[in-house]
Scaffold this active site. Structure first.
Site, PDB file in Angstrom:
ATOM      1  N   GLU A 235      -6.316   1.919   0.670  1.00  0.00           N
ATOM      2  CA  GLU A 235      -5.852   1.706  -0.709  1.00  0.00           C
ATOM      3  C   GLU A 235      -5.804   3.021  -1.479  1.00  0.00           C
ATOM      4  O   GLU A 235      -6.176   3.097  -2.646  1.00  0.00           O
ATOM      5  CB  GLU A 235      -6.706   0.640  -1.386  1.00  0.00           C
ATOM      6  CG  GLU A 235      -6.607  -0.641  -0.562  1.00  0.00           C
ATOM      7  CD  GLU A 235      -7.132  -1.872  -1.246  1.00  0.00           C
ATOM      8  OE1 GLU A 235      -7.002  -1.956  -2.472  1.00  0.00           O
ATOM      9  OE2 GLU A 235      -7.634  -2.739  -0.530  1.00  0.00           O
TER      10      GLU A 235
ATOM     11  N   PRO B  80       3.387   3.194  10.955  1.00  0.00           N
ATOM     12  CA  PRO B  80       3.026   4.419  11.676  1.00  0.00           C
ATOM     13  C   PRO B  80       3.580   5.668  10.991  1.00  0.00           C
ATOM     14  O   PRO B  80       2.911   6.686  10.918  1.00  0.00           O
ATOM     15  CB  PRO B  80       3.660   4.211  13.059  1.00  0.00           C
ATOM     16  CG  PRO B  80       3.699   2.721  13.232  1.00  0.00           C
ATOM     17  CD  PRO B  80       3.923   2.153  11.863  1.00  0.00           C
TER      18      PRO B  80
END
Ligand SMILES: Cc1cc2nc3c(=O)[nH]c(=O)nc-3n(C[C@H](O)[C@H](O)[C@H](O)COP(=O)(O)OP(=O)(O)OC[C@H]3O[C@@H](n4cnc5c(N)ncnc54)[C@H](O)[C@@H]3O)c2cc1C
Ligand SMILES: Cc1cc2nc3c(=O)[nH]c(=O)nc-3n(C[C@H](O)[C@H](O)[C@H](O)COP(=O)(O)OP(=O)(O)OC[C@H]3O[C@@H](n4cnc5c(N)ncnc54)[C@H](O)[C@@H]3O)c2cc1C
Ligand SMILES: Cc1cc2nc3c(=O)[nH]c(=O)nc-3n(C[C@H](O)[C@H](O)[C@H](O)COP(=O)(O)OP(=O)(O)OC[C@H]3O[C@@H](n4cnc5c(N)ncnc54)[C@H](O)[C@@H]3O)c2cc1C
Lengths: 328, 264, 380
Positions: free
Chosen positions: C363, C128
Site C-alpha cells: 500500500e 509484475p
C-alpha cells in the site's frame, strides 16, 4: 453466648474440614471462656455425635429427618437457622466445603448475621470475632469486623489445625424436632455422580507432580504416576521429557506448554530452566527432587531434596501410603 | 418465562493491587464484568435462543462504572438492565447487597422464573450474595453448577453442582436460584452488531429512595460486617534444601508436606 | 480535545483484544508455518461482524466508525499480523470503495455479503511490471456490448486464494494514462479468470499472496465501479484509507513484540538478577513504548479525520510511514532483548520481526509515502 460449629457430614461421615472447624471452635470457646457446641443435620447421623464430642463439643444439637438425608439448601438453612435464632450463640462456624460455602450465606440471611468466608485465621478482639481472609484472588488480605450479635465465619480447609480427638469426652445430645415445610419439597438431590476416577486436568489441579529428563525412560514415569495418584495430583512434564516422546505434548509445563499454579508443584528430575519456570513459578508451594545441588530449580523451591529420585520418590510414596492408611 | 441475571463490575483479573492508607487504591484499576457472571448471562441468553425464555434482565448494584458491566451483559444478549446506584451504598456487606437486590426485583415487578448469579465475584470473593438472595425470597438454589436443564412448562430445573469428588444433581421447582461457573458453557464474544444494539437497550436507574430504602439501612451503616483493614499477603519465605540419606530427607519432606503446607 | 474511546469503541477493543489473546495468539505460529489462516478464524471474524466494521447496518455492517475499525486491525494484528491484513485489505481496499463509489445494486449484491463476511475480498492492482508506478499497469478492459473483456496478470494479491470478489484495476484507455484506468468487480467464477501461483514469503505467511490471471475474462458491464476512467482516483481513495489499516497493523505487531520483550526481561535472569534491572534493557523498553504510543496516536488521528469527513491522506501517509518504521525498530530490539532465544522459532518475536517488514512495502512503500507527504508539503 457459646461458640457453635455446624458439623458437615456426607453420607454419614464427618468431613475433614468439619474436624478442623470443631478444633478451632474449641480454641475460640476457651479463649472466650464459654462452651463449644455443635449442630449436626442429616438422617441417621446420631452415631456421629460421639466423634463430634471427641473434638471438644460439650453439647450437640441433633436434627435428624429423612428430608435432611441429602444436602437440601432451603431445608438445611431453615433447620439450622431457626435453631440459631432460638439459641443465640455468639459465634457460628462451618468448614469451607462446597456445602459450607453454599449453606452458610443462606443461614446468615435467615438469622440476620454477619458472615466472613474463606477465613485463614480467627481472633477474638474485645470479646468479638475478627476474621482474616484473602480476597481479590489472593492479592490482598483483609480483616473483617462484625457489628451483629451473632458472628459467622466459614473456614478455609487445610488451614486450621486439627486437634487430637479425645474419645473419653462426651457431649450432651439434644434432639431438635424438624417440621417439614412446603419449601423443602421444592428441591431434591436426585443423584450423586461420582467422578473419583482419572487424574485432574493440569491447569485445574491442586497438586501436580512433574517429571523431567532425569526420569531417564518412559517406563520410569510410573513412579511419578503412582505418587500423583496417591495425592490426587495431575502429572506434568518438562519439555525434555515431551521431546523425548516419553510424555504427550499436553503434559508439558512451561513457556511453550501449559501455565499452572497449583497449591503444590513437585518437580522430579527437572533442572528448572527459565522456560520451565515460566509455566509453574506461580505455584503456591514448590518441592524439587534433584541430584544436582546446583540445579536452578532449587532457587524457586520451598523445599528441595538433593538426592537420587529413584531412591527418594519410592520412599516418599511409601511414607504417604502409610499416612493415608492411618487416616483410614 | 423471564429470567434475571446478576452482574457485578469488578477489577480486571490482571490488575495489580495497590494499597493507599490501608485501603484499596482504585485509581488505576480497569473494571470488567465479573467473569463468573458471563457464564450466567451466556446461559440465560442460550435459554432465550432455545425458546425457553422470553426476557433476560440484567441487574447490577454499583457505582456509575457498573453501567459498563451491564452494557457488556446487554452486548452478550440480555434484553434490558437495571442499575442500582447511590452513594450511600458504598461499603455494603453481602447481606445488604442481597437485600438491595431483592428490593430492586420487587420494585421492577419482573415475574422471574429463574435468578442466575456468578458463583463468586472475583473481588469480594465471598460467594455469599446468591444464597442470601435465595433465602430472602424463599427459593430453592443450586450453587456452582456445570450443567443446567430447564423445563419452563413443567416448572422445574435440573442442575449439576460441581462438588468434591463428583456432581450433585438437584431437581428444583421454578422459580429457583443458580450460580454459574466454568464448565457450564463457553461465553461468546459480543459481536459488533450486538455491541451497537446494546447501546439502544434500556437501562433503568434506581436510587435508594426509588427502592424505599433509607441510607441508614445500607452501606457501612446498615451492614453486619465491615472490612477493617487491608494488607498485602506476606512474602514467600526463602526455601530450604536438604541433603543426606534418602530415608532422612524423605522424613523431612513428609513433615514439610504434612505439617507445614498441610497437603497430606 | 478528548483522547478517549467511546463506550462502544472500548467494548470493541476489549472484545478483539480478548479474541486475539484466546484465539489468535495460540494459533499464530501454526498458521504461519502452515501458510494459511484457519477456516474457523474466518468464521469467527464473520460472526463477530469484523468484516464490515464501519459499513452501515442497512448494508450488513456493524454501523460503527473508522476509529473502531483501525482499533480492530491493531488488536487482531497483535495476535496475528496475517489476520490483521486479511481484515484490512478486505475492508479498506474493497469494501470501502464499493461503499463510496458503488451503485445501489452493487451495494446490495457485493457489499452486503462482504460486510457480513460471507465472502472475502481482494484488491488487484500490482502487476509484475507495475508496482509503485500503478499507472503503468498492462491489464486491459475492453467493452463488448454489455460486457467487459479483461486481459492481463496481477500478482502479489492479498487474500487472492480465499477471495470470491475481486476489485481489479485495468486500462480502458491506455492513451489517457491515469485517466484511462477503470475499476471492475470480478467474481471468482467469472469465465476466463484463474488463480496462479502463491508466493512464499518472509512474513505474514498465513496471509495468501496470489497471482491472478485474466484471459478474455468476461464480466457484466454493470460490474464497473464508478465510471470509466475513474479507476486511478478510486485506487488512491483505497490507499489513503488502507494506510490507516497498515499503520494499525504495524502498531499491533510492535505492541506484541514489546509485550514479549517486557515479559522476557522480567523473567530472564543473568548475573543473578532479571535483565530488566539493567539500564540498557530498560532504555530499550522505554523507547519501544514511546514509539508505539506515538505511532498509535498518528493512526488514530488519521482514522478520526476520515470519520469526520476531513482531509486525512497526509496524516494516513505519515501514520503508515512512521508506524511501519516503528514496527521494524521495535521488533528488532525485542529480539535483542531476548538474546539467542529471540532468534529461535520458539519465541514469537522472531515472527513479529518477519511480519513487520511488509508494512514498509505494501500500500505504498515508505519511499512512496515520503513522496506523497513531501509533494503535499510543497504544493501550492
Ligand atoms: C524456545 C524454548 C522454549 C522452551 N519451552 C519449554 C517449556 O515450555 N517447558 C520446558 O520444560 N522446557 C522448555 N524449554 C526447554 C528448556 O530450556 C530445558 O531444555 C528443559 O526444560 C529441560 O528439561 P529437564 O529439566 O527435564 O532436563 P534437564 O535440563 O536435562 O534436567 C534434568 C535434571 O534431572 C536431574 N537428574 C538426572 N538424573 C537424576 C536422578 N537420578 N535423580 C535426581 N535428579 C536427576 C539432573 O540433575 C538435571 O537437573 C524450552 C527451550 C527453548 C529454547
Ligand atoms: C476485600 C473485600 C472483602 C470483603 N469481605 C466481605 C465479607 O467477608 N463479608 C461480607 O459480608 N462482605 C464482604 N465484602 C463486601 C462484599 O464484597 C460486597 O458486599 C459485595 O457487594 C458482594 O459480595 P461479593 O463481591 O463477594 O460477591 P459474591 O457473593 O461473591 O458474588 C456472587 C454473585 O452475586 C452477584 N452479585 C454480587 N454483587 C453484586 C452486585 N453488586 N450487583 C449485582 N450482582 C451482584 C453476582 O452474580 C456475583 O457473581 C468484602 C468486600 C471486599 C472488597
Ligand atoms: C505480501 C504482499 C502483499 C501485497 N498485497 C497486494 C494487494 O493485495 N494488492 C495489490 O495490488 N498489491 C499488493 N502488493 C503489492 C505491493 O503493493 C507492491 O509490492 C508495492 O506497491 C511495491 O511495488 P513493487 O513491489 O513492484 O516495487 P517497486 O515499485 O519496483 O519498488 C522497488 C523499490 O523502488 C522504490 N521506488 C519505486 N519508485 C520510486 C520513486 N519514484 N522514488 C523513489 N523510490 C522509488 C520503492 O520504494 C522500492 O524501494 C503486495 C505485495 C506484497 C509483498
Amino acid at each position: 453466648m457459646s461458640v457453635w460449629v455446624i458439623a458437615d457430614q456426607r453420607k454419614g461421615t464427618l468431613r475433614k474440614p468439619a474436624l478442623e472447624t470443631l478444633s478451632e471452635g474449641r480454641r475460640l470457646a476457651d479463649q472466650l471462656g464459654t462452651s463449644m457446641e455443635a449442630v449436626i443435620a442429616g438422617h441417621n447421623v446420631e452415631g456421629l455425635c460421639n466423634e463430634i464430642a471427641s473434638y471438644g463439643a460439650e453439647k450437640v444439637y441433633l436434627i435428624d429427618h429423612e428430608i435432611l438425608a441429602n444436602y437440601n439448601p432451603p431445608a438445611y438453612a431453615r433447620a439450622v437457622g431457626d435453631l440459631i435464632k432460638d439459641k443465640q450463640p455468639q459465634i457460628v462456624l462451618m468448614g469451607g466445603t462446597m456445602t459450607g460455602r453454599d449453606l452458610m450465606p443462606r443461614i446468615a440471611a435467615r438469622v440476620g448475621a454477619g458472615l466472613a468466608p474463606d477465613c485463614i485465621k480467627l481472633e477474638i478482639v474485645d470479646g468479638k470475632l475478627k476474621a482474616i481472609r484473602p480476597a481479590i484472588a489472593g492479592k490482598v488480605r483483609v480483616e473483617i469486623g462484625y457489628k451483629s450479635d451473632i458472628q459467622m465465619a466459614i473456614l478455609r480447609p487445610n488451614v486450621f489445625e486439627r486437634l487430637e480427638p479425645d474419645t473419653s469426652k462426651t457431649a450432651n445430645i439434644e434432639k431438635v424436632p424438624f417440621e417439614p415445610s412446603d419449601l423443602d419439597t421444592k428441591q431434591r438431590l436426585v443423584e450423586f455422580v461420582s467422578k473419583e476416577t482419572g487424574r485432574p486436568e493440569l491447569t485445574e489441579a491442586e497438586i501436580i507432580v512433574s517429571g523431567g529428563r532425569g526420569m531417564k525412560a518412559p517406563e520410569n514415569f510410573a513412579l511419578v504416576e503412582e505418587l500423583a495418584d496417591l495425592l490426587g495430583a495431575a502429572v506434568g512434564a518438562s519439555r525434555a521429557a515431551v521431546d523425548a516422546g516419553w510424555r504427550p505434548q499436553s503434559d508439558q509445563v512451561g513457556q511453550t506448554g501449559k501455565t499452572v499454579s497449583p497449591n503444590l508443584y513437585i518437580a522430579v528430575g527437572i533442572s528448572g530452566a527459565i522456560q520451565h519456570l515460566a509455566g509453574m513459578s506461580s505455584s503456591k508451594f514448590i518441592v524439587a527432587i534433584n541430584k544436582d545441588p546446583d540445579a536452578p530449580i532449587f532457587n524457586v523451591a520451598d523445599f528441595g531434596v538433593v538426592g537420587d529420585l529413584f531412591k527418594v520418590v519410592p520412599l516418599l510414596t511409601e511414607e504417604i501410603k502409610k499416612i493415608k492408611a492411618q487416616e483410614g | 418465562m423471564k429470567v434475571v441475571v446478576f452482574c457485578k463490575s469488578v477489577p480486571d483479573t490482571e490488575t495489580r493491587v495497590r494499597l493507599k492508607d490501608n485501603r484499596l487504591d482504585k485509581s488505576e484499576i480497569k473494571y470488567i464484568l465479573n467473569p463468573y457472571d458471563e457464564f450466567a448471562v451466556e446461559e440465560a441468553v442460550r435459554m432465550k435462543e432455545a425458546g425457553k425464555v422470553d426476557e433476560v434482565v440484567a441487574v447490577s448494584m454499583g457505582p456509575e462504572r457498573a453501567r459498563e458491566a451491564l452494557r457488556s451483559a446487554l452486548a452478550i444478549g440480555a434484553d434490558r438492565a437495571i442499575l442500582i446506584k447511590d452513594d450511600a451504598l458504598d461499603g455494603s456487606d453481602t447481606y445488604v447487597t442481597a437485600k438491595v437486590l431483592v428490593k430492586a426485583l420487587e420494585k421492577d415487578g419482573v415475574e422471574y422464573g429463574m435468578l442466575l448469579f456468578g458463583q463468586q465475584a472475583i473481588d469480594g470473593d465471598t460467594w455469599h450474595v446468591p444464597g442470601q438472595v435465595a433465602e430472602m425470597l424463599g427459593l430453592p438454589q443450586a450453587g456452582s453448577i456445570i450443567k443446567l436443564e430447564v423445563d419452563p412448562d413443567a416448572g422445574k430445573a435440573v442442575a449439576n453442582r460441581l462438588v468434591e469428588g463428583g456432581e450433585e444433581v438437584h431437581e428444583m421447582a421454578l422459580p429457583c436460584v443458580v450460580t454459574c461457573r466454568k464448565g457450564l458453557n463457553e461465553p461468546r464474544y459480543p459481536s459488533l452488531p450486538n455491541i451497537m444494539k446494546a447501546k439502544r437497550k434500556p437501562v433503568q436507574d434506581y436510587s435508594l429512595a426509588d427502592l424505599g430504602l433509607s441510607p441508614e439501612e445500607v452501606g457501612r451503616a446498615g451492614s453486619f460486617t465491615e472490612v477493617l483493614s487491608y494488607s498485602l499477603p506476606p512474602k514467600k519465605e526463602a526455601g530450604r534444601k536438604v541433603e543426606g540419606e534418602p530415608e532422612e530427607v524423605v522424613q523431612e519432606l513428609v513433615k514439610f508436606l504434612k505439617d507445614e503446607i498441610k497437603v497430606l | 480535545m478528548r483522547f478517549e474511546f467511546t463506550e462502544e469503541q472500548r467494548m470493541v477493543r476489549d472484545m478483539v483484544r480478548r479474541l486475539a489473546d484466546e484465539e489468535l495468539k495460540p494459533r499464530a505460529a501454526e498458521m504461519d508455518k502452515k501458510g494459511e489462516i484457519f477456516p474457523e478464524i474466518y468464521q469467527q471474524l464473520a460472526e463477530l461482524g469484523l468484516f464490515g466494521v464501519y459499513v452501515p447496518e442497512e448494508y450488513g455492517g456493524a454501523g460503527m466508525d473508522v476509529v473502531s475499525y483501525a482499533t480492530v486491525v491493531e488488536e487482531l494484528s497483535r495476535g496475528c499480523a496475517s489476520t490483521g491484513i486479511l481484515v484490512s485489505a478486505h475492508t479498506s481496499l474493497v469494501v470501502d470503495p464499493i461503499l463510496h463509489y458503488g451503485t445501489e445494486e452493487q451495494k446490495q449484491k457485493f457489499l452486503m455479503p462482504l460486510a457480513k463476511g460471507e465472502k472475502i475480498a481482494a484488491h488487484a492492482m500490482t502487476e509484475p511490471g507495475a508496482g509503485t508506478d500503478v499507472v503503468s499497469i498492462a491489464t486491459t478492459a475492453k467493452r463488448d456490448g454489455d460486457h467487459y473483456i479483461l486481459n492481463g496478470t496481477k500478482h502479489f494479491i492479498t487474500n487472492g486464494k480465499e477471495a470470491s470478489i475481486y476489485l481489479v484495476f485495468a486500462m480502458t484507455d491506455k492513451e489517457k494514462r491515469h485517466k484511462g484506468m477503470s475499476a471492475f468487480i470480478v467474481e471468482k467464477d467469472a469465465p476466463g479468470f484463474s488463480i496462479g501461483k502463491l508466493e512464499h514469503k518472509l512474513g505474514i505467511r498465513a496471509s495468501s499472496t496470489a497471482e491472478l490471471i485474466f484471459e478474455n475474462c468476461r464480466i457484466p458491464a454493470e460490474n464497473l465501479l464508478g465510471e470509466e476512467g475513474q479507476g486511478f482516483y478510486i485506487a488512491m481513495h483505497c490507499y489513503d484509507g488502507g494506510r490507516i489499516g497498515v499503520a494499525a497493523q504495524a502498531v499491533g505487531i510492535a505492541q506484541a513484540a514489546y509485550e514479549e520483550a517486557v515479559e522476557f526481561a522480567k523473567t530472564r535472569v543473568q548475573f543473578g538478577q532479571p535483565i530488566a534491572n539493567f539500564q540498557a534493557i530498560q532504555f530499550k523498553l522505554a523507547d519501544m513504548a514511546t514509539m508505539i504510543e506515538a505511532a498509535r496516536l498518528l493512526y488514530l488521528k488519521a482514522a478520526w479525520l476520515k470519520q469526520e469527513g476531513k482531509p486525512y491522506y497526509q496524516l494516513s501517509a505519515m501514520a503508515k510511514l512512521f508506524a511501519s518504521d516503528v514496527a521494524m525498530r521495535v521488533t528488532r530490539e525485542a529480539i535483542q532483548v531476548h538474546g539467542g532465544y529471540g532468534f529461535t522459532e520458539e519465541y514469537p518475536v522472531e515472527r513479529h520481526y518477519r511480519d513487520a517488514k511488509i508494512t514498509e512495502i505494501y500500500e505504498g512503500t515508505s519511499e512512496a509515502q515520503r513522496l506523497t507527504i513531501a509533494r503535499n508539503l510543497l504544493k501550492g
